[in-house]
Design a protein around this motif. Sequence first.
Motif, PDB file in Angstrom:
ATOM      1  N   THR A 281       0.945  -1.127  -0.023  1.00  0.00           N
ATOM      2  CA  THR A 281       0.057   0.032  -0.101  1.00  0.00           C
ATOM      3  C   THR A 281       0.808   1.306   0.116  1.00  0.00           C
ATOM      4  O   THR A 281       0.183   2.487   0.047  1.00  0.00           O
ATOM      5  N   SER A 282       2.175   1.099  -0.210  1.00  0.00           N
ATOM      6  CA  SER A 282       3.057   2.391  -0.140  1.00  0.00           C
ATOM      7  C   SER A 282       2.864   3.199  -1.324  1.00  0.00           C
ATOM      8  O   SER A 282       3.387   4.573  -1.285  1.00  0.00           O
ATOM      9  N   GLY A 283       2.431   2.810  -2.406  1.00  0.00           N
ATOM     10  CA  GLY A 283       2.486   3.642  -3.657  1.00  0.00           C
ATOM     11  C   GLY A 283       3.499   3.717  -4.429  1.00  0.00           C
ATOM     12  O   GLY A 283       3.558   4.352  -5.477  1.00  0.00           O
ATOM     13  N   ALA A 284       4.492   2.877  -3.871  1.00  0.00           N
ATOM     14  CA  ALA A 284       6.000   2.624  -4.461  1.00  0.00           C
ATOM     15  C   ALA A 284       5.732   1.760  -5.826  1.00  0.00           C
ATOM     16  O   ALA A 284       4.976   0.996  -5.738  1.00  0.00           O
ATOM     17  N   TYR A 285       6.906   1.718  -6.455  1.00  0.00           N
ATOM     18  CA  TYR A 285       7.117   0.522  -7.463  1.00  0.00           C
ATOM     19  C   TYR A 285       7.661  -0.354  -6.474  1.00  0.00           C
ATOM     20  O   TYR A 285       8.787  -0.405  -5.794  1.00  0.00           O
ATOM     21  N   THR A 286       7.119  -1.700  -6.413  1.00  0.00           N
ATOM     22  CA  THR A 286       7.495  -2.730  -5.588  1.00  0.00           C
ATOM     23  C   THR A 286       7.943  -4.025  -6.200  1.00  0.00           C
ATOM     24  O   THR A 286       7.169  -4.517  -7.125  1.00  0.00           O
ATOM     25  N   LEU A 287       9.048  -4.516  -6.159  1.00  0.00           N
ATOM     26  CA  LEU A 287       9.663  -5.661  -6.497  1.00  0.00           C
ATOM     27  C   LEU A 287      10.019  -6.629  -5.419  1.00  0.00           C
ATOM     28  O   LEU A 287      10.511  -6.414  -4.523  1.00  0.00           O
ATOM     29  N   VAL A 288       9.221  -7.957  -5.399  1.00  0.00           N
ATOM     30  CA  VAL A 288       9.301  -8.860  -4.412  1.00  0.00           C
ATOM     31  C   VAL A 288      10.201 -10.140  -5.255  1.00  0.00           C
ATOM     32  O   VAL A 288       9.759 -10.564  -6.143  1.00  0.00           O
ATOM     33  N   GLY A 289      10.882 -10.653  -4.453  1.00  0.00           N
ATOM     34  CA  GLY A 289      11.710 -11.516  -5.060  1.00  0.00           C
ATOM     35  C   GLY A 289      12.391 -12.462  -4.034  1.00  0.00           C
ATOM     36  O   GLY A 289      12.385 -12.233  -2.846  1.00  0.00           O
ATOM     37  N   GLY A 290      12.680 -13.876  -4.511  1.00  0.00           N
ATOM     38  CA  GLY A 290      13.062 -14.830  -3.481  1.00  0.00           C
ATOM     39  C   GLY A 290      12.000 -15.963  -3.190  1.00  0.00           C
ATOM     40  O   GLY A 290      10.962 -15.410  -3.081  1.00  0.00           O
ATOM     41  N   GLY A 291      12.179 -17.292  -3.181  1.00  0.00           N
ATOM     42  CA  GLY A 291      11.194 -18.222  -3.081  1.00  0.00           C
ATOM     43  C   GLY A 291      10.453 -18.170  -1.855  1.00  0.00           C
ATOM     44  O   GLY A 291       9.377 -18.355  -1.686  1.00  0.00           O
ATOM     45  N   ASP A 292      11.206 -17.902  -0.849  1.00  0.00           N
ATOM     46  CA  ASP A 292      10.606 -18.052   0.605  1.00  0.00           C
ATOM     47  C   ASP A 292       9.690 -16.801   0.568  1.00  0.00           C
ATOM     48  O   ASP A 292       8.584 -16.890   1.257  1.00  0.00           O
ATOM     49  N   THR A 293       9.923 -15.577  -0.047  1.00  0.00           N
ATOM     50  CA  THR A 293       9.181 -14.286   0.093  1.00  0.00           C
ATOM     51  C   THR A 293       8.066 -14.699  -0.793  1.00  0.00           C
ATOM     52  O   THR A 293       6.790 -14.230  -0.259  1.00  0.00           O
ATOM     53  N   VAL A 294       8.100 -15.335  -2.042  1.00  0.00           N
ATOM     54  CA  VAL A 294       6.978 -15.581  -2.872  1.00  0.00           C
ATOM     55  C   VAL A 294       5.854 -16.508  -1.956  1.00  0.00           C
ATOM     56  O   VAL A 294       4.660 -16.266  -1.914  1.00  0.00           O
ATOM     57  N   ALA A 295       6.482 -17.482  -1.402  1.00  0.00           N
ATOM     58  CA  ALA A 295       5.660 -18.395  -0.393  1.00  0.00           C
ATOM     59  C   ALA A 295       4.990 -17.839   0.553  1.00  0.00           C
ATOM     60  O   ALA A 295       3.659 -18.024   0.826  1.00  0.00           O
ATOM     61  N   ALA A 296       5.541 -16.819   1.334  1.00  0.00           N
ATOM     62  CA  ALA A 296       4.815 -16.259   2.403  1.00  0.00           C
ATOM     63  C   ALA A 296       3.903 -15.179   1.640  1.00  0.00           C
ATOM     64  O   ALA A 296       2.812 -15.232   2.283  1.00  0.00           O
ATOM     65  N   ILE A 297       4.001 -14.407   0.769  1.00  0.00           N
ATOM     66  CA  ILE A 297       3.049 -13.507   0.311  1.00  0.00           C
ATOM     67  C   ILE A 297       1.883 -14.402  -0.356  1.00  0.00           C
ATOM     68  O   ILE A 297       0.743 -13.671  -0.091  1.00  0.00           O
ATOM     69  N   ASP A 298       2.117 -15.613  -0.818  1.00  0.00           N
ATOM     70  CA  ASP A 298       0.948 -16.261  -1.419  1.00  0.00           C
ATOM     71  C   ASP A 298       0.076 -16.875  -0.405  1.00  0.00           C
ATOM     72  O   ASP A 298      -1.185 -16.918  -0.176  1.00  0.00           O
ATOM     73  N   ALA A 299       0.726 -17.222   0.740  1.00  0.00           N
ATOM     74  CA  ALA A 299       0.211 -17.851   2.036  1.00  0.00           C
ATOM     75  C   ALA A 299      -0.767 -16.776   2.581  1.00  0.00           C
ATOM     76  O   ALA A 299      -1.775 -16.881   3.349  1.00  0.00           O
ATOM     77  N   LEU A 300      -0.100 -15.459   2.686  1.00  0.00           N
ATOM     78  CA  LEU A 300      -0.723 -14.276   3.319  1.00  0.00           C
ATOM     79  C   LEU A 300      -1.822 -13.462   2.227  1.00  0.00           C
ATOM     80  O   LEU A 300      -2.474 -12.702   2.685  1.00  0.00           O
ATOM     81  N   LYS A 301      -1.947 -14.170   1.089  1.00  0.00           N
ATOM     82  CA  LYS A 301      -2.872 -13.585   0.079  1.00  0.00           C
ATOM     83  C   LYS A 301      -2.388 -11.908  -0.112  1.00  0.00           C
ATOM     84  O   LYS A 301      -3.467 -11.250  -0.308  1.00  0.00           O
TER      85      LYS A 301
END
Length: 334
Positions: A281-301
């Motif tokens: 929700t920061s309004g920034a350009y947001t880049l997310v990377g890394g397998g553990d991070t992707v798994a976490a954001i998927d689990a947290l929807k």
Amino acid sequence: MMSHLGRPKDREPELSLKAVVNDLGRRVGKDVQFADDCVGDVATRAVGALTDGQLLLLENVRFHKEDEANDPGFSRELASLGDIFVNDAFAASHRAHASVVGVAAYLPAFAGELMEAELDALHRALDNPRRPMVAVVGGAKVSTKVGVLRNLLKKVDSLLIGGAMANTFFKARGWPTGSGLVEETALDEARQVAGEAGDKLVLPVDVVCARKMEAGQALRIFEADKVEDGWMALDIGPRSTVLFRQKLRGTGTVIWNGPVGVAEIKDFSEGTKLVGEAIATSGAYTLVGGGDTVAAIDALKLGSRFSHVSTGGGATLEYLEGKELPGIAILKQA
């Protein structure tokens, strides 16, 4: 089409690409043929039998040890099956394997759409960022990400550290870390990174602790420099969450790699969830990377709320470290 699956020691049936044929066909809307090998007579006959518009998936290239060895003969055999080479496997582009770089030496070579999207996102975030630029880095080990931390420090305005790697930074400051995971061999590296970072470095100020890394444990919140014996930090604490969210407010670019707690266990996922929401929700350009991070954001929807979620894993990490990826370098030469 060719790909690898897993790290086969021989020709384990469970690592055959035959398992993906039906799903691939549904996704592309047409039947997909399958060859029981990726080179040799079996592959050559399967390619020769194709008619216009048909698709053929070759068997797992890693069933041949020559793939990971980047064997020139194996590369030539693969190249003989096609007229052009399109690499759309960004996640494998840090590997100098025959199926990634070898084939490109024998055919006109191009980047696929996913590869282009990944490179565009990384370039936008790292090389031409909107300011202020913030990186959030979590995960377990400093040693595996020290190159990433150093490269990011040259670019970011703030570097926020969470996850178990924060313990190593705490220990490097002489703070007690209880029974939490500390990478003793990386203490000097943590001190060096902290020295280079100066005011850019933001560490947690409090941590959520338990005696075991298990669901249902009694939880206590400690100041980051006062963790007692027998307790381990497993998430950032509420004051740290507020601090991180403040640092993320009004940012222009955010790079996020690694959860800030043991996000796969619900009891220790709150920090990652709240930091992830603040990034989204920061309004920034947001880049997310890394397998553990992707798994976490998927689990947290949270997955659909970021500008770009990288499929890269190790490739993304090496790019963030400033390394040239062999699979991309060969495309630039082609």
